[in-house]
Design a protein around this motif. Structure first.
Motif, mmCIF file in Angstrom:
data_model
loop_
_atom_site.group_PDB
_atom_site.id
_atom_site.type_symbol
_atom_site.label_atom_id
_atom_site.label_comp_id
_atom_site.label_asym_id
_atom_site.label_seq_id
_atom_site.Cartn_x
_atom_site.Cartn_y
_atom_site.Cartn_z
ATOM 1 N N ILE A 139 2.305 8.455 -3.532
ATOM 2 C CA ILE A 139 1.402 8.029 -2.397
ATOM 3 C C ILE A 139 2.088 10.117 -1.338
ATOM 4 C CG2 ILE A 139 0.251 7.544 -0.110
ATOM 5 C CD1 ILE A 139 0.140 5.626 -2.364
ATOM 6 N N THR A 140 4.001 9.449 -1.389
ATOM 7 C CA THR A 140 4.084 10.121 -0.295
ATOM 8 C C THR A 140 4.259 11.809 -0.219
ATOM 9 O OG1 THR A 140 5.833 8.071 0.036
ATOM 10 C CG2 THR A 140 6.421 10.710 1.107
ATOM 11 N N PHE A 141 5.049 11.589 -1.433
ATOM 12 C CA PHE A 141 4.838 13.231 -2.396
ATOM 13 C C PHE A 141 3.166 13.948 -1.775
ATOM 14 C CE2 PHE A 141 3.633 15.952 -6.061
ATOM 15 C CZ PHE A 141 4.782 17.140 -5.875
ATOM 16 N N PHE A 142 2.108 13.561 -2.293
ATOM 17 C CA PHE A 142 1.103 14.230 -2.040
ATOM 18 C C PHE A 142 0.833 14.227 -0.850
ATOM 19 C CE2 PHE A 142 -0.331 12.453 -6.931
ATOM 20 C CZ PHE A 142 -0.353 13.609 -6.949
ATOM 21 N N VAL A 143 0.774 13.243 -0.140
ATOM 22 C CA VAL A 143 0.880 13.409 1.464
ATOM 23 C C VAL A 143 1.448 14.562 2.299
ATOM 24 C CG1 VAL A 143 1.516 11.846 3.615
ATOM 25 C CG2 VAL A 143 0.235 10.569 2.223
ATOM 26 N N VAL A 144 2.916 15.113 1.855
ATOM 27 C CA VAL A 144 3.827 15.615 2.133
ATOM 28 C C VAL A 144 2.885 16.522 1.459
ATOM 29 C CG1 VAL A 144 5.521 16.666 1.717
ATOM 30 C CG2 VAL A 144 5.363 14.916 2.248
ATOM 31 N N VAL A 145 3.039 16.929 0.130
ATOM 32 C CA VAL A 145 2.164 18.260 -0.218
ATOM 33 C C VAL A 145 0.429 19.183 0.645
ATOM 34 C CG1 VAL A 145 1.035 19.467 -2.100
ATOM 35 C CG2 VAL A 145 3.307 18.726 -2.640
ATOM 36 N N ALA A 146 0.358 18.097 1.373
ATOM 37 C CA ALA A 146 -1.219 18.329 1.338
ATOM 38 C C ALA A 146 -0.918 18.601 3.041
ATOM 39 C CB ALA A 146 -2.020 17.243 1.155
ATOM 40 N N PHE A 147 0.582 17.868 3.293
ATOM 41 C CA PHE A 147 0.334 18.866 4.902
ATOM 42 C C PHE A 147 0.496 19.885 4.769
ATOM 43 C CE2 PHE A 147 3.095 19.113 8.449
ATOM 44 C CZ PHE A 147 2.445 18.650 9.687
ATOM 45 N N PHE A 153 -7.422 7.700 -2.792
ATOM 46 C CA PHE A 153 -6.406 6.172 -3.042
ATOM 47 C C PHE A 153 -6.423 5.095 -2.443
ATOM 48 C CE2 PHE A 153 -2.977 9.903 -3.240
ATOM 49 C CZ PHE A 153 -1.936 9.053 -4.207
ATOM 50 N N ASN A 154 -7.440 4.830 -1.532
ATOM 51 C CA ASN A 154 -8.377 3.946 -1.579
ATOM 52 C C ASN A 154 -9.480 3.643 -2.129
ATOM 53 O OD1 ASN A 154 -9.580 1.577 0.242
ATOM 54 N ND2 ASN A 154 -9.727 2.151 1.910
ATOM 55 N N MET A 155 -9.293 4.098 -2.765
ATOM 56 C CA MET A 155 -11.459 4.529 -4.162
ATOM 57 C C MET A 155 -10.476 3.995 -5.380
ATOM 58 S SD MET A 155 -14.056 6.526 -2.870
ATOM 59 C CE MET A 155 -14.085 7.649 -3.978
ATOM 60 N N PHE A 163 -7.124 2.823 -6.294
ATOM 61 C CA PHE A 163 -6.179 1.948 -5.852
ATOM 62 C C PHE A 163 -6.205 0.792 -5.185
ATOM 63 C CE2 PHE A 163 -2.600 5.795 -7.627
ATOM 64 C CZ PHE A 163 -2.760 5.164 -8.561
ATOM 65 N N GLY A 164 -7.013 0.806 -4.362
ATOM 66 C CA GLY A 164 -7.500 -0.630 -3.823
ATOM 67 C C GLY A 164 -7.268 -0.197 -2.006
ATOM 68 N N ILE A 165 -7.383 -0.966 -1.606
ATOM 69 C CA ILE A 165 -7.292 -1.296 0.340
ATOM 70 C C ILE A 165 -5.538 -0.809 0.729
ATOM 71 C CG2 ILE A 165 -7.188 -3.229 0.828
ATOM 72 C CD1 ILE A 165 -8.035 -0.473 2.760
ATOM 73 N N ARG A 166 -4.500 -1.417 -0.150
ATOM 74 C CA ARG A 166 -3.565 -1.466 -0.260
ATOM 75 C C ARG A 166 -2.870 -0.014 0.681
ATOM 76 N NH1 ARG A 166 -1.362 -6.499 -2.910
ATOM 77 N NH2 ARG A 166 -1.919 -8.205 -1.172
ATOM 78 N N TYR A 167 -2.776 0.593 -1.116
ATOM 79 C CA TYR A 167 -2.992 1.763 -0.765
ATOM 80 C C TYR A 167 -3.231 3.166 -0.327
ATOM 81 C CZ TYR A 167 0.325 -0.121 -4.597
ATOM 82 O OH TYR A 167 1.142 -0.353 -5.209
ATOM 83 N N GLY A 168 -4.560 2.152 0.053
ATOM 84 C CA GLY A 168 -5.277 3.346 1.079
ATOM 85 C C GLY A 168 -4.612 2.862 2.514
ATOM 86 N N LEU A 169 -4.226 2.388 2.551
ATOM 87 C CA LEU A 169 -3.663 2.047 4.006
ATOM 88 C C LEU A 169 -2.240 2.746 3.976
ATOM 89 C CD1 LEU A 169 -4.586 -1.949 5.207
ATOM 90 C CD2 LEU A 169 -4.982 0.441 6.087
ATOM 91 N N VAL A 170 -1.078 2.346 3.076
ATOM 92 C CA VAL A 170 -0.438 3.071 2.824
ATOM 93 C C VAL A 170 -0.257 4.767 3.072
ATOM 94 C CG1 VAL A 170 1.315 3.445 1.202
ATOM 95 C CG2 VAL A 170 1.522 1.394 1.604
ATOM 96 N N THR A 171 -1.164 5.004 2.514
ATOM 97 C CA THR A 171 -1.664 6.711 2.448
ATOM 98 C C THR A 171 -1.944 7.011 3.962
ATOM 99 O OG1 THR A 171 -2.271 6.168 0.690
ATOM 100 C CG2 THR A 171 -3.254 8.581 1.628
#
Length: 162
Positions: free
Chosen positions: A7-15, A41-43, A45-53
């Protein structure tokens, strides 16, 4: 590799992609890729990973913006929770139309949260100008790239966690 690292990798790449598109093509051609990541990621893996993202994406965007600190984190967290609530009633597996409707509703929610937070913190904003210059281009471009982003993310995530 753990899900949080992915998730961190994809967030940095998206930014980085958003920043490059903004500087090369301008505001009108910049999709909200980080919001699409929160949705995906919410859809998937669920809400936990959606919130982390949401927290990671909002923190990175707030860190590099000149706006008020915390607005993006708050709006992404609201988007993550609204995705969880709305996907129960709107989203149907395999239905592209329901996915587009869900994405449009989350983009709208994100824009409304941004509008009211900036209005409360900064002062009066013109709703017509916000709609015309912020919401409309973001919604159109994000909806256009959403199918490609979701398909690419599905392929990458399924290979990483298979």
């Amino acid at each position: 590799m753990g899900k949080a690292a992915v998730i961190t990798f994809f967030v940095v790449v998206a930014f980085v992609i958003e920043s490059l598109l903004f500087h090369l093509a301008g505001r009108w051609a910049t999709p909200d890729l980080e919001l699409l990541l929160v949705l995906f990621f919410n859809m998937y893996f669920g809400i936990r990973y959606g919130l982390v993202t949401a927290v990671l994406a909002g923190t990175i965007r707030d860190s590099f913006s000149t706006g008020t600190l915390g607005v993006n984190v708050c709006s992404f967290i609201v988007a993550a929770y609204m995705t969880t609530i709305l996907k129960q009633y709107i989203y149907h597996m395999g239905s592209r139309l329901s996915r587009y409707i869900l994405i449009l509703l989350i983009i709208t929610t994100n824009a409304v949260v941004h509008y009211y937070l900036y209005r409360a913190l900064v002062g009066a904003l013109s709703p017509g100008q916000v709609f015309r210059f912020v919401f409309l281009p973001e919604a159109v471009v994000t909806l256009l790239v959403a199918p490609f982003v979701f398909e690419g993310l599905k392929k990458c995530v399924s290979r990483l966690f298979a």
